[in-house]
Design a protein around this motif. Structure first.
Motif, PDB file in Angstrom:
ATOM      1  N   LEU A  34      -4.981  -0.477  14.611  1.00  0.00           N
ATOM      2  CA  LEU A  34      -5.724  -1.608  14.039  1.00  0.00           C
ATOM      3  C   LEU A  34      -7.104  -1.198  13.531  1.00  0.00           C
ATOM      4  O   LEU A  34      -7.871  -0.559  14.248  1.00  0.00           O
ATOM      5  CB  LEU A  34      -5.885  -2.702  15.094  1.00  0.00           C
ATOM      6  N   GLY A  35      -7.390  -1.553  12.284  1.00  0.00           N
ATOM      7  CA  GLY A  35      -8.743  -1.396  11.764  1.00  0.00           C
ATOM      8  C   GLY A  35      -8.942  -0.275  10.775  1.00  0.00           C
ATOM      9  O   GLY A  35     -10.083   0.135  10.542  1.00  0.00           O
ATOM     10  N   GLY A  36      -7.855   0.220  10.162  1.00  0.00           N
ATOM     11  CA  GLY A  36      -7.987   1.361   9.261  1.00  0.00           C
ATOM     12  C   GLY A  36      -7.641   1.076   7.819  1.00  0.00           C
ATOM     13  O   GLY A  36      -7.540  -0.081   7.391  1.00  0.00           O
ATOM     14  N   HIS A  37      -7.433   2.169   7.058  1.00  0.00           N
ATOM     15  CA  HIS A  37      -7.249   2.091   5.604  1.00  0.00           C
ATOM     16  C   HIS A  37      -5.830   2.387   5.133  1.00  0.00           C
ATOM     17  O   HIS A  37      -5.527   2.185   3.957  1.00  0.00           O
ATOM     18  CB  HIS A  37      -8.187   3.089   4.910  1.00  0.00           C
ATOM     19  N   SER A  38      -4.958   2.897   5.992  1.00  0.00           N
ATOM     20  CA  SER A  38      -3.624   3.299   5.554  1.00  0.00           C
ATOM     21  C   SER A  38      -2.743   2.092   5.254  1.00  0.00           C
ATOM     22  O   SER A  38      -2.884   1.023   5.853  1.00  0.00           O
ATOM     23  CB  SER A  38      -2.957   4.160   6.622  1.00  0.00           C
ATOM     24  N   THR A  39      -1.798   2.304   4.336  1.00  0.00           N
ATOM     25  CA  THR A  39      -0.846   1.259   3.965  1.00  0.00           C
ATOM     26  C   THR A  39       0.497   1.526   4.641  1.00  0.00           C
ATOM     27  O   THR A  39       0.722   2.590   5.222  1.00  0.00           O
ATOM     28  CB  THR A  39      -0.674   1.209   2.441  1.00  0.00           C
ATOM     29  N   ALA A  40       1.392   0.560   4.552  1.00  0.00           N
ATOM     30  CA  ALA A  40       2.712   0.672   5.182  1.00  0.00           C
ATOM     31  C   ALA A  40       3.438   1.930   4.702  1.00  0.00           C
ATOM     32  O   ALA A  40       3.309   2.304   3.543  1.00  0.00           O
ATOM     33  CB  ALA A  40       3.535  -0.561   4.850  1.00  0.00           C
ATOM     34  N   TRP A  59      -8.466  10.750   6.704  1.00  0.00           N
ATOM     35  CA  TRP A  59      -9.827  11.224   6.988  1.00  0.00           C
ATOM     36  C   TRP A  59     -10.779  10.043   7.157  1.00  0.00           C
ATOM     37  O   TRP A  59     -11.619  10.035   8.064  1.00  0.00           O
ATOM     38  CB  TRP A  59     -10.300  12.161   5.890  1.00  0.00           C
ATOM     39  N   ASN A  60     -10.644   9.033   6.316  1.00  0.00           N
ATOM     40  CA  ASN A  60     -11.473   7.830   6.468  1.00  0.00           C
ATOM     41  C   ASN A  60     -11.209   7.154   7.814  1.00  0.00           C
ATOM     42  O   ASN A  60     -12.139   6.684   8.485  1.00  0.00           O
ATOM     43  CB  ASN A  60     -11.202   6.855   5.326  1.00  0.00           C
ATOM     44  N   ASN A  61      -9.937   7.117   8.205  1.00  0.00           N
ATOM     45  CA  ASN A  61      -9.583   6.525   9.495  1.00  0.00           C
ATOM     46  C   ASN A  61     -10.180   7.321  10.663  1.00  0.00           C
ATOM     47  O   ASN A  61     -10.674   6.745  11.633  1.00  0.00           O
ATOM     48  CB  ASN A  61      -8.063   6.465   9.654  1.00  0.00           C
ATOM     49  N   PHE A  65     -12.728   5.942  13.563  1.00  0.00           N
ATOM     50  CA  PHE A  65     -12.443   6.043  14.994  1.00  0.00           C
ATOM     51  C   PHE A  65     -13.549   6.800  15.722  1.00  0.00           C
ATOM     52  O   PHE A  65     -14.037   6.363  16.780  1.00  0.00           O
ATOM     53  CB  PHE A  65     -11.095   6.729  15.197  1.00  0.00           C
ATOM     54  N   CYS A  66     -13.974   7.910  15.148  1.00  0.00           N
ATOM     55  CA  CYS A  66     -15.053   8.683  15.779  1.00  0.00           C
ATOM     56  C   CYS A  66     -16.355   7.888  15.825  1.00  0.00           C
ATOM     57  O   CYS A  66     -17.095   7.943  16.819  1.00  0.00           O
ATOM     58  CB  CYS A  66     -15.257  10.005  15.037  1.00  0.00           C
ATOM     59  N   GLN A  67     -16.623   7.158  14.764  1.00  0.00           N
ATOM     60  CA  GLN A  67     -17.816   6.301  14.745  1.00  0.00           C
ATOM     61  C   GLN A  67     -17.740   5.264  15.857  1.00  0.00           C
ATOM     62  O   GLN A  67     -18.734   5.002  16.554  1.00  0.00           O
ATOM     63  CB  GLN A  67     -17.932   5.604  13.391  1.00  0.00           C
ATOM     64  N   ALA A  68     -16.564   4.687  16.074  1.00  0.00           N
ATOM     65  CA  ALA A  68     -16.392   3.680  17.117  1.00  0.00           C
ATOM     66  C   ALA A  68     -16.656   4.257  18.502  1.00  0.00           C
ATOM     67  O   ALA A  68     -17.292   3.618  19.349  1.00  0.00           O
ATOM     68  CB  ALA A  68     -14.974   3.103  17.049  1.00  0.00           C
TER      69      ALA A  68
END
Length: 270
Positions: A34-40, A59-61, A65-68
């Motif tokens: 939950l909370g990322g950029h990837s699509t199905a 990489w964006n995800n 996650f690391c930021q969180a």
């Protein structure tokens, strides 16, 4: 004994923590989907670069996650997980290996250990068992990827023993978190797995339940047993008891999603 709980960060990423680790100030987390950029079919917080997902989205995800969790994504060290039992010590020179590019990950490895403060270790899962280890006395951490092959090969136990050899860890000092994975409710295995289980576990019958012509295997208890076997106290092992196959709205499951899915990540640092 600690607990496992989910929380949402300010950047909208949901992830889990072990309260026993958090009480010691150990930065760690187990991601959700939950909370990322990837699509199905990788929606949405897929952290696996080897899944066929768009590498930039992954990489964006990973950055989210690391930021969180409060760790630097460009310092993360990952491994080329092969369902083996190799444990590698991670040093400052390894910082960033596999963080952005899969081919740069540590080869042929399914467990990482370090005593370097602030150096994040991260592995990836979609039904296999994340095992996070903290030695607050010798100041070291470890992480294991324990699918059935790793579990039967006692990779969690080998990780603690590697910490003992490299950092003088006493297993009696360790805190362990066993994260979300496929549970005994859903993990059906055949005789090939059972025969291998029998080789390394004298109590193998306590770890399985007959089901039709197969068995249901309790990976959580198998990992807990092998840790107790070398002196990790039972009351310092937290099993989150969350089945990924039963909860595909929150976690990725290779089995429940027919092999076409993303990966959660487990991360830890001193």
């Amino acid at each position: 004994m600690g607990e496992f709980m989910l929380k949402q960060s300010v950047n909208k990423v949901w992830y889990g923590i072990f309260t026993s680790f958090a009480a010691l100030g150990i930065r760690h987390g187990i991601s959700t989907r939950l909370g990322g950029h990837s699509t199905a079919p990788f929606h949405s917080l897929n952290l696996g670069l080897h899944t066929g997902d768009d590498a930039e989205a992954v990489w964006n995800n990973r950055q989210l996650f690391c930021q969180a969790v409060g760790l630097a994504p460009d310092k993360v060290v990952t491994a080329e997980q092969i369902h083996g039992v190799v444990v590698e010590q991670v040093t400052v020179a390894d910082a960033g290996r596999g963080a952005k590019h899969y081919h740069e990950a540590i080869k042929g490895t399914d467990a990482l250990i370090t005593n370097v403060p602030g150096l994040p270790l991260m592995l990836f899962f979609a039904d296999c068992v994340p095992v996070l280890i903290v030695d607050p006395v010798a100041k070291a951490v470890g992480i294991s990827h324990a699918g059935w092959k790793g579990t039967v090969g006692k990779i969690a136990q080998k990780t603690v023993l590697a910490m003992q050899q490299q950092f003088n860890t006493n297993p009696a000092d360790c805190l362990v978190g066993i994260g979300p994975s496929i549970g005994p409710c859903c993990y059906e295995v055949d005789e090939v797995v059972i025969n291998k289980l029998k080789v390394n576990f004298d109590n193998w019958e306590e770890l399985v339940e007959p089901h039709s012509n197969h068995w249901r295997l309790n990976l959580w208890e198998a990992n807990r047993h092998q840790l107790r076997e070398i002196g990790v106290p039972d009351n310092t092992i937290t099993v989150c008891d969350v089945c990924t196959a039963c909860n595909t709205e929150i976690f990725f499951s290779h089995r429940a999603e027919a092999g076409r899915t993303g990966r959660i990540g487990a991360i830890i640092a001193l």
